[in-house]
Design a protein around this motif. Structure first.
Motif, PDB file in Angstrom:
ATOM      1  N   TYR A 100      24.296 -27.964   7.676  1.00  9.11           N
ATOM      2  CA  TYR A 100      24.039 -26.676   7.051  1.00  9.11           C
ATOM      3  C   TYR A 100      22.823 -26.069   7.735  1.00  9.11           C
ATOM      4  CZ  TYR A 100      27.002 -27.294   2.838  1.00  9.11           C
ATOM      5  OH  TYR A 100      28.047 -27.435   1.961  1.00  9.11           O
ATOM      6  N   VAL A 101      22.986 -24.915   8.375  1.00  9.51           N
ATOM      7  CA  VAL A 101      21.864 -24.218   9.004  1.00  9.51           C
ATOM      8  C   VAL A 101      21.456 -23.078   8.077  1.00  9.51           C
ATOM      9  CG1 VAL A 101      21.024 -23.016  11.056  1.00  9.51           C
ATOM     10  CG2 VAL A 101      22.770 -24.809  11.283  1.00  9.51           C
ATOM     11  N   THR A 202      20.880 -31.018   6.328  1.00  7.89           N
ATOM     12  CA  THR A 202      20.417 -29.638   6.223  1.00  7.89           C
ATOM     13  C   THR A 202      19.375 -29.352   7.293  1.00  7.89           C
ATOM     14  OG1 THR A 202      20.801 -29.636   3.833  1.00  7.89           O
ATOM     15  CG2 THR A 202      19.340 -27.937   4.701  1.00  7.89           C
ATOM     16  N   VAL A 203      19.521 -28.230   7.982  1.00 12.31           N
ATOM     17  CA  VAL A 203      18.502 -27.752   8.927  1.00 12.31           C
ATOM     18  C   VAL A 203      17.900 -26.474   8.356  1.00 12.31           C
ATOM     19  CG1 VAL A 203      18.127 -26.676  11.177  1.00 12.31           C
ATOM     20  CG2 VAL A 203      19.424 -28.804  11.016  1.00 12.31           C
ATOM     21  N   LEU A 204      16.587 -26.492   8.146  1.00  9.99           N
ATOM     22  CA  LEU A 204      15.863 -25.310   7.685  1.00  9.99           C
ATOM     23  C   LEU A 204      15.284 -24.636   8.925  1.00  9.99           C
ATOM     24  CD1 LEU A 204      15.066 -23.937   4.974  1.00  9.99           C
ATOM     25  CD2 LEU A 204      12.857 -25.090   5.205  1.00  9.99           C
ATOM     26  N   ASN A 205      15.794 -23.467   9.245  1.00 10.93           N
ATOM     27  CA  ASN A 205      15.436 -22.760  10.474  1.00 10.93           C
ATOM     28  C   ASN A 205      14.275 -21.804  10.190  1.00 10.93           C
ATOM     29  OD1 ASN A 205      15.419 -21.738  13.049  1.00 10.93           O
ATOM     30  ND2 ASN A 205      17.274 -20.511  12.799  1.00 10.93           N
ATOM     31  N   VAL A 206      13.062 -22.192  10.610  1.00  8.28           N
ATOM     32  CA  VAL A 206      11.854 -21.430  10.295  1.00  8.28           C
ATOM     33  C   VAL A 206      11.534 -20.461  11.434  1.00  8.28           C
ATOM     34  CG1 VAL A 206      11.006 -23.377   8.943  1.00  8.28           C
ATOM     35  CG2 VAL A 206      10.237 -23.103  11.321  1.00  8.28           C
ATOM     36  N   GLY A 207      10.590 -19.567  11.194  1.00  2.00           N
ATOM     37  CA  GLY A 207      10.169 -18.609  12.198  1.00  2.00           C
ATOM     38  C   GLY A 207       9.224 -19.219  13.217  1.00  2.00           C
ATOM     39  N   GLU A 208       8.990 -18.492  14.312  1.00  2.00           N
ATOM     40  CA  GLU A 208       8.139 -19.013  15.387  1.00  2.00           C
ATOM     41  C   GLU A 208       6.710 -19.260  14.921  1.00  2.00           C
ATOM     42  OE1 GLU A 208       8.284 -17.068  19.116  1.00  2.00           O
ATOM     43  OE2 GLU A 208      10.481 -17.178  19.288  1.00  2.00           O
ATOM     44  N   GLY A 209       6.273 -18.530  13.894  1.00  2.00           N
ATOM     45  CA  GLY A 209       4.925 -18.742  13.370  1.00  2.00           C
ATOM     46  C   GLY A 209       4.733 -20.113  12.747  1.00  2.00           C
ATOM     47  N   HIS A 210       5.832 -20.753  12.367  1.00  2.00           N
ATOM     48  CA  HIS A 210       5.766 -22.085  11.774  1.00  2.00           C
ATOM     49  C   HIS A 210       6.366 -23.152  12.693  1.00  2.00           C
ATOM     50  CE1 HIS A 210       5.575 -19.488   8.113  1.00  2.00           C
ATOM     51  NE2 HIS A 210       4.677 -20.377   7.753  1.00  2.00           N
ATOM     52  N   ALA A 211       6.616 -22.795  13.948  1.00  2.00           N
ATOM     53  CA  ALA A 211       7.321 -23.710  14.853  1.00  2.00           C
ATOM     54  C   ALA A 211       6.577 -25.025  15.059  1.00  2.00           C
ATOM     55  CB  ALA A 211       7.548 -23.034  16.202  1.00  2.00           C
ATOM     56  N   GLY A 223      13.358 -28.978  -3.090  1.00  2.00           N
ATOM     57  CA  GLY A 223      14.577 -29.052  -3.889  1.00  2.00           C
ATOM     58  C   GLY A 223      15.831 -28.914  -3.067  1.00  2.00           C
ATOM     59  N   LEU A 224      15.699 -28.494  -1.798  1.00  2.00           N
ATOM     60  CA  LEU A 224      16.876 -28.476  -0.936  1.00  2.00           C
ATOM     61  C   LEU A 224      17.330 -29.906  -0.680  1.00  2.00           C
ATOM     62  CD1 LEU A 224      15.878 -25.748   1.674  1.00  2.00           C
ATOM     63  CD2 LEU A 224      17.784 -25.625   0.068  1.00  2.00           C
ATOM     64  N   PRO A 225      18.637 -30.120  -0.619  1.00  2.00           N
ATOM     65  CA  PRO A 225      19.147 -31.488  -0.467  1.00  2.00           C
ATOM     66  C   PRO A 225      18.648 -32.165   0.805  1.00  2.00           C
ATOM     67  CG  PRO A 225      20.900 -29.987  -1.104  1.00  2.00           C
ATOM     68  CD  PRO A 225      19.721 -29.139  -0.766  1.00  2.00           C
ATOM     69  N   GLN A 226      18.423 -33.449   0.682  1.00  2.00           N
ATOM     70  CA  GLN A 226      18.057 -34.294   1.817  1.00  2.00           C
ATOM     71  C   GLN A 226      19.305 -34.975   2.371  1.00  2.00           C
ATOM     72  OE1 GLN A 226      14.880 -34.514   3.038  1.00  2.00           O
ATOM     73  NE2 GLN A 226      14.223 -33.010   1.514  1.00  2.00           N
ATOM     74  N   PRO A 227      19.297 -35.416   3.635  1.00  2.00           N
ATOM     75  CA  PRO A 227      18.205 -35.279   4.599  1.00  2.00           C
ATOM     76  C   PRO A 227      18.059 -33.850   5.091  1.00  2.00           C
ATOM     77  CG  PRO A 227      20.104 -36.302   5.628  1.00  2.00           C
ATOM     78  CD  PRO A 227      20.437 -36.179   4.178  1.00  2.00           C
ATOM     79  N   LEU A 228      16.808 -33.483   5.408  1.00  2.00           N
ATOM     80  CA  LEU A 228      16.500 -32.128   5.839  1.00  2.00           C
ATOM     81  C   LEU A 228      15.634 -32.183   7.087  1.00  2.00           C
ATOM     82  CD1 LEU A 228      15.615 -29.059   3.731  1.00  2.00           C
ATOM     83  CD2 LEU A 228      14.015 -29.755   5.516  1.00  2.00           C
ATOM     84  N   ILE A 229      15.982 -31.371   8.082  1.00  3.58           N
ATOM     85  CA  ILE A 229      15.200 -31.230   9.304  1.00  3.58           C
ATOM     86  C   ILE A 229      14.727 -29.789   9.372  1.00  3.58           C
ATOM     87  CG2 ILE A 229      15.189 -31.481  11.819  1.00  3.58           C
ATOM     88  CD1 ILE A 229      15.928 -34.075  10.423  1.00  3.58           C
ATOM     89  N   ALA A 230      13.423 -29.583   9.525  1.00  8.66           N
ATOM     90  CA  ALA A 230      12.870 -28.238   9.660  1.00  8.66           C
ATOM     91  C   ALA A 230      12.486 -28.002  11.112  1.00  8.66           C
ATOM     92  CB  ALA A 230      11.661 -28.067   8.752  1.00  8.66           C
ATOM     93  N   LEU A 231      12.817 -26.809  11.621  1.00 10.59           N
ATOM     94  CA  LEU A 231      12.544 -26.499  13.030  1.00 10.59           C
ATOM     95  C   LEU A 231      12.679 -25.004  13.263  1.00 10.59           C
ATOM     96  CD1 LEU A 231      15.604 -25.861  14.261  1.00 10.59           C
ATOM     97  CD2 LEU A 231      15.793 -28.318  14.180  1.00 10.59           C
ATOM     98  N   CYS A 232      12.225 -24.560  14.445  1.00 13.06           N
ATOM     99  CA  CYS A 232      12.432 -23.181  14.877  1.00 13.06           C
ATOM    100  C   CYS A 232      13.478 -23.210  15.975  1.00 13.06           C
ATOM    101  CB  CYS A 232      11.129 -22.564  15.374  1.00 13.06           C
ATOM    102  SG  CYS A 232      11.341 -20.880  15.994  1.00 13.06           S
ATOM    103  N   ARG A 258       6.976 -32.176  19.824  1.00 11.43           N
ATOM    104  CA  ARG A 258       8.286 -32.698  20.238  1.00 11.43           C
ATOM    105  C   ARG A 258       9.338 -31.630  19.956  1.00 11.43           C
ATOM    106  NH1 ARG A 258       7.587 -34.387  15.050  1.00 11.43           N
ATOM    107  NH2 ARG A 258       9.416 -34.482  13.680  1.00 11.43           N
ATOM    108  N   ILE A 259      10.546 -31.877  20.446  1.00 14.22           N
ATOM    109  CA  ILE A 259      11.690 -31.016  20.114  1.00 14.22           C
ATOM    110  C   ILE A 259      12.278 -31.539  18.801  1.00 14.22           C
ATOM    111  CG2 ILE A 259      13.964 -30.229  20.832  1.00 14.22           C
ATOM    112  CD1 ILE A 259      11.718 -29.047  22.452  1.00 14.22           C
ATOM    113  N   HIS A 260      12.077 -30.785  17.734  1.00 13.79           N
ATOM    114  CA  HIS A 260      12.498 -31.247  16.412  1.00 13.79           C
ATOM    115  C   HIS A 260      14.012 -31.298  16.267  1.00 13.79           C
ATOM    116  CE1 HIS A 260       8.322 -29.945  15.743  1.00 13.79           C
ATOM    117  NE2 HIS A 260       8.301 -30.831  14.780  1.00 13.79           N
ATOM    118  N   ALA A 261      14.730 -30.496  17.065  1.00 13.60           N
ATOM    119  CA  ALA A 261      16.192 -30.491  16.967  1.00 13.60           C
ATOM    120  C   ALA A 261      16.770 -31.872  17.254  1.00 13.60           C
ATOM    121  CB  ALA A 261      16.784 -29.469  17.938  1.00 13.60           C
ATOM    122  N   LEU A 262      16.083 -32.646  18.100  1.00 10.70           N
ATOM    123  CA  LEU A 262      16.587 -33.977  18.445  1.00 10.70           C
ATOM    124  C   LEU A 262      16.543 -34.935  17.260  1.00 10.70           C
ATOM    125  CD1 LEU A 262      15.054 -34.422  22.016  1.00 10.70           C
ATOM    126  CD2 LEU A 262      17.384 -33.736  21.400  1.00 10.70           C
TER     127      LEU A 262
END
Length: 358
Positions: A100-101, A202-211, A223-232, A258-262
């Motif tokens: 889920y993006v 779940t992937v939480l896609n944040v803005g560049e200011g929070h990259a 409260g978003l379901p886990q597992p969750l990866i946050a990244l820009c 690091r590259i969080h997408a990995l």
């Protein structure tokens, strides 16, 4: 292992796809379509495999791969895009797991407020409705068959009872992953590829200011379901297009460690309840994926069917024991190399040498 990216339009799915695939598909020239999704084979990062490769120095290193699908965003309520939505849902059904993006960034290109929880609810609701439609159509078909003196009538009765429980759960807006109680029931869900039964990351896609600190941004959406990866995703997609020798400098400038997408790829592997075992040899070291609970003979079959047919025994050492000992000879002297039979349940991190008759 096939994984599909799911999300609403402009949530950042394609940027995430580009970041993970490192531009294997030119998404600008060839955007994903419902009738032709973009597909890339992506290696799962594995430090244990990297160590084995450096230790044995064979010509080839073989990681576990994920087949990644990028699709158009779902647009619930758009009657003019109903055909596209149906096609997208069918692709999602054929996946082994879903990502889920969810958008957590502001952009003048994307209308509406930033609300990843609401976006998640929209996706969940769409999948519940889709599964309910499949279940109701199957129930209707079975009810027509069960009145006839068919030889598999009892099996149909059991399936009808199970699907009735599925219908009740879906009408109560509950996913199907907790409804199946037996292997037979899980097989029924697998046959019609229930969306709400699939593993989800779940992937939480944040803005560049929070990259550089995406987890801080994620705290606003607890409260978003886990597992969750946050990244820009947009920034990491941009980095993936740079020459390898320029990435570190750019990442340092942007504050990325690091590259969080990995992080997503191992999380998907775990979400599917799979383990990794390893084989080593003169020609290659390889990481191999198995479902939890798989046996030594299952692992042998994953390498080559001849190994399973002629299986004699498996010589097993854990990665940690091998790394600590420094080599197999010392691990054997320390008593950490074991001989196991065909029913041995393979553990994550096992390094296995198969003995078999030819």
């Amino acid at each position: 292992m096939k994984v599909a990216l799911a999300g609403l339009p402009l949530s950042g799915k394609t940027c995430l796809f580009d970041a993970l695939s490192e531009g294997a598909v030119d998404s600008t020239v060839h955007p994903a379509r419902a009738d032709h999704p973009n597909v890339a084979s992506v290696a799962v990062p594995d430090r244990r495999l990297d160590w084995l490769y450096e230790h044995y120095k064979p010509p080839k290193q073989v990681p576990v791969h994920v087949e990644l699908l990028d699709l158009p965003g779902l647009t619930p309520g758009r009657s003019d895009l109903a055909t596209q939505n149906t096609a997208v849902l069918e692709h999602l059904r054929r996946a082994d797991a879903l990502v889920y993006v969810l958008r957590a960034f502001d952009s003048p290109r994307v209308p509406g407020r930033v609300d990843p929880r609401a976006d998640r609810d929209v996706l969940d609701g769409e999948f519940l409705i889709s599964d309910l439609d499949v279940v109701l159509r199957r129930i209707e078909k079975i009810e027509g068959q069960i009145a006839k003196p068919l030889p598999h009538r009892e099996a149909l009765k059991h399936e009808l009872e199970f699907l009735t429980r599925c219908r009740v759960a879906l009408e109560a807006e509950k996913p199907l992953h907790d409804v199946a109680q037996t292997d037979a029931e899980r097989g029924i869900l697998h046959n019609f590829a229930a969306l709400t039964e699939k593993p989800v990351v779940t992937v939480l896609n944040v803005g560049e200011g929070h990259a550089s600190r995406p987890l801080e941004a994620a705290k606003a959406y607890e409260g978003l379901p886990q597992p969750l990866i946050a990244l820009c995703a947009s920034l990491e997609a941009e980095i993936s297009q740079l020459p390898a020798d320029e990435r570190a400098v750019f990442m340092e400038e942007m504050g990325l460690d690091r590259i969080h997408a990995l992080d997503l790829l191992p999380a998907l592997h775990r979400a599917q309840h799979r383990i990794t075992f390893y084989t080593t040899g003169d020609k290659e070291v390889a990481a191999r994926s198995l479902p939890q609970g798989a046996t030594a003979v299952d692992a042998a079959a994953d390498v080559h069917t001849d190994m399973a047919h002629g299986f004699i025994r498996a010589e097993v050492v854990t990665f940690d024991h091998l790394k600590s000992a420094g080599n197999v000879k010392q691990a054997r002297a320390d008593g950490h190399v074991r001989l196991e039979g065909r029913d041995y349940v393979v553990q994550d991190g096992d390094i296995i040498l198969f003995h078999f008759s030819r």
